[in-house]
Write a protein that holds these residues in place. Structure first.
Motif, mmCIF file in Angstrom:
data_model
loop_
_atom_site.group_PDB
_atom_site.id
_atom_site.type_symbol
_atom_site.label_atom_id
_atom_site.label_comp_id
_atom_site.label_asym_id
_atom_site.label_seq_id
_atom_site.Cartn_x
_atom_site.Cartn_y
_atom_site.Cartn_z
ATOM 1 N N SER A 204 3.614 2.767 1.638
ATOM 2 C CA SER A 204 4.072 3.231 2.495
ATOM 3 C C SER A 204 5.004 3.535 2.482
ATOM 4 N N ASP A 205 4.809 5.163 3.540
ATOM 5 C CA ASP A 205 6.405 6.443 3.567
ATOM 6 C C ASP A 205 7.219 5.706 4.708
ATOM 7 N N GLY A 206 7.186 4.616 5.303
ATOM 8 C CA GLY A 206 7.934 4.313 5.955
ATOM 9 C C GLY A 206 8.184 4.287 7.102
ATOM 10 N N ASP A 207 6.528 4.744 7.415
ATOM 11 C CA ASP A 207 6.366 4.580 8.672
ATOM 12 C C ASP A 207 5.537 3.903 10.025
ATOM 13 N N GLU A 208 5.456 2.453 9.170
ATOM 14 C CA GLU A 208 4.961 1.270 9.308
ATOM 15 C C GLU A 208 3.405 0.832 9.369
ATOM 16 N N THR A 209 3.039 1.960 8.058
ATOM 17 C CA THR A 209 1.741 2.250 7.832
ATOM 18 C C THR A 209 1.071 1.476 6.147
#
Length: 85
Positions: free
Chosen positions: A34-39
């Motif tokens: 996860s890139d921290g974008d909630e995905t």
């Protein structure tokens, strides 16, 4: 992070800066990132028979606790440089 469900032991542990590995009873099931974008993105091993619970637990752990971690040496360098004037 360790979870017990339906007689199986699941573990999600960081294996690189962006991703974590999910295991069930010591067997590597897949990798989460996860890139921290909630995905949360999962890459499953194709040579195993996976259960719906594997996906549910993996996604829940990755979304709740995040994926990946910095190596210990990088955290030590950050701590030392933060302590210097």
């Amino acid at each position: 992070m360790d979870v017990e469900y339906d007689g199986a032991s699941y573990r999600l542990v960081p294996d690189s800066v962006p991703s974590s590995r999910l295991t069930r009873d010591g067997t590597h099931l897949g990798d989460f990132s996860s890139d921290g974008d909630e995905t949360v993105i999962a890459e499953w091993r194709e040579d195993l028979e996976l259960r719906p619970a594997d996906a549910a637990i993996g996604y829940a752990l990755a979304a709740a606790f995040g994926t990946g971690a910095q190596p210990m040496w990088m955290m030590i360098v950050d701590g030392v440089t933060s302590a210097l004037p």
